[in-house]
Design a protein around this motif. Structure first.
Motif, PDB file in Angstrom:
ATOM      1  N   ARG A 142      34.809  33.121  43.481  1.00 16.97           N
ATOM      2  CA  ARG A 142      35.301  33.418  42.134  1.00 16.97           C
ATOM      3  C   ARG A 142      34.543  32.484  41.196  1.00 16.97           C
ATOM      4  O   ARG A 142      34.487  31.284  41.446  1.00 16.97           O
ATOM      5  N   VAL A 143      33.963  33.023  40.132  1.00 14.27           N
ATOM      6  CA  VAL A 143      33.061  32.245  39.290  1.00 14.27           C
ATOM      7  C   VAL A 143      33.624  32.081  37.881  1.00 14.27           C
ATOM      8  O   VAL A 143      34.095  33.043  37.283  1.00 14.27           O
ATOM      9  N   LYS A 144      33.553  30.851  37.383  1.00 13.52           N
ATOM     10  CA  LYS A 144      33.888  30.533  35.992  1.00 13.52           C
ATOM     11  C   LYS A 144      32.597  30.101  35.314  1.00 13.52           C
ATOM     12  O   LYS A 144      31.747  29.475  35.935  1.00 13.52           O
ATOM     13  N   ASP A 145      32.480  30.400  34.026  1.00 13.46           N
ATOM     14  CA  ASP A 145      31.288  29.926  33.327  1.00 13.46           C
ATOM     15  C   ASP A 145      31.559  28.569  32.693  1.00 13.46           C
ATOM     16  O   ASP A 145      32.615  27.975  32.896  1.00 13.46           O
ATOM     17  N   GLU A 146      30.592  28.073  31.910  1.00 15.50           N
ATOM     18  CA  GLU A 146      30.705  26.720  31.370  1.00 15.50           C
ATOM     19  C   GLU A 146      31.830  26.559  30.358  1.00 15.50           C
ATOM     20  O   GLU A 146      32.291  25.446  30.110  1.00 15.50           O
ATOM     21  N   THR A 147      32.310  27.646  29.766  1.00  9.16           N
ATOM     22  CA  THR A 147      33.421  27.561  28.820  1.00  9.16           C
ATOM     23  C   THR A 147      34.771  27.686  29.506  1.00  9.16           C
ATOM     24  O   THR A 147      35.797  27.486  28.883  1.00  9.16           O
ATOM     25  N   GLY A 148      34.771  28.052  30.785  1.00 10.84           N
ATOM     26  CA  GLY A 148      36.014  28.201  31.543  1.00 10.84           C
ATOM     27  C   GLY A 148      36.456  29.645  31.682  1.00 10.84           C
ATOM     28  O   GLY A 148      37.479  29.926  32.306  1.00 10.84           O
ATOM     29  N   ALA A 149      35.698  30.589  31.108  1.00 14.40           N
ATOM     30  CA  ALA A 149      36.045  32.002  31.200  1.00 14.40           C
ATOM     31  C   ALA A 149      35.670  32.528  32.589  1.00 14.40           C
ATOM     32  O   ALA A 149      34.652  32.137  33.160  1.00 14.40           O
ATOM     33  N   MET A 150      36.503  33.405  33.128  1.00 16.88           N
ATOM     34  CA  MET A 150      36.253  33.978  34.449  1.00 16.88           C
ATOM     35  C   MET A 150      35.182  35.051  34.373  1.00 16.88           C
ATOM     36  O   MET A 150      35.217  35.923  33.523  1.00 16.88           O
ATOM     37  N   LEU A 151      34.215  34.949  35.281  1.00 18.09           N
ATOM     38  CA  LEU A 151      33.176  35.969  35.380  1.00 18.09           C
ATOM     39  C   LEU A 151      33.487  36.967  36.486  1.00 18.09           C
ATOM     40  O   LEU A 151      32.832  37.992  36.585  1.00 18.09           O
TER      41      LEU A 151
END
Length: 184
Positions: A30-39
């Motif tokens: 499960r991946v989050k980006d640098e802002t914390g939003a889920m990808l």
């Protein structure tokens, strides 16, 4: 023959995390980006490609979750900030020392007041004070006299101290620990 010329100057303050090539390519994460939003959930290889496009690192944050959680971030900056926070937290801590004052069972009131002034100085600095009496010879037959001396000592410093450990007879010595009263 191995050569160890370099001494590690800084100890590891936080747990090292698994990054980029340490993460298996065929692992579903499960991946989050640098802002914390889920990808979303994707293969680690795809997540590494996204991190490379953004010129950041893929870091395995929680490996025990189902599926494991990774975050895209600048890992060098993360390590620097974590070390700085730990150093600041350690700097702001007040380490209390235990200072010792020795009395005798035959101490006079003038000497007792002198020792009490010294204890007041230690307590006002925020340190704990260990008050001890060493019994010698026939004094060991009457430990209650030593406890009475300890109690009279406490009476002289009770406005600035509280009893952390009551006077205890331990073999040939009597020990009492005083703590400073927090004045907030």
């Amino acid at each position: 023959m191995t050569r160890n010329f370099f001494i590690r100057r800084f100890t590891t303050i936080f747990k090292e995390l698994v990054t980029n090539d340490g993460i298996s390519d065929n692992l579903e994460v499960r991946v989050k980006d640098e802002t914390g939003a889920m990808l979303g959930i994707m293969r680690a290889a795809r997540a590494k490609d996204i991190a490379d496009e953004r010129r950041l690192d893929l870091v395995l944050i929680t490996p025990n979750a189902q599926p494991p959680v990774c975050q895209i971030m600048d890992y060098g900056k993360y390590r620097f900030d974590a070390a700085k926070k730990a150093k600041d937290a350690q700097k702001n801590q007040k380490k209390t020392d235990i200072k010792e004052i020795r009395l005798s069972m035959t101490i006079d009131s003038g000497d007792l007041n002198t020792k009490a002034k010294q204890a007041n100085k230690f307590l006002s600095d925020g340190d704990k004070v260990k008050v001890s009496i060493r019994m010698r010879g026939r004094q060991q037959a009457r430990p209650q006299m030593g406890v009475d001396v300890m109690n009279s000592f406490y009476e002289t410093v009770k406005d600035i101290a509280s009893v952390d450990r009551k006077p205890v007879v331990d073999g040939r010595s009597i020990v009492m620990i005083l703590a400073p009263i927090n004045s907030k």
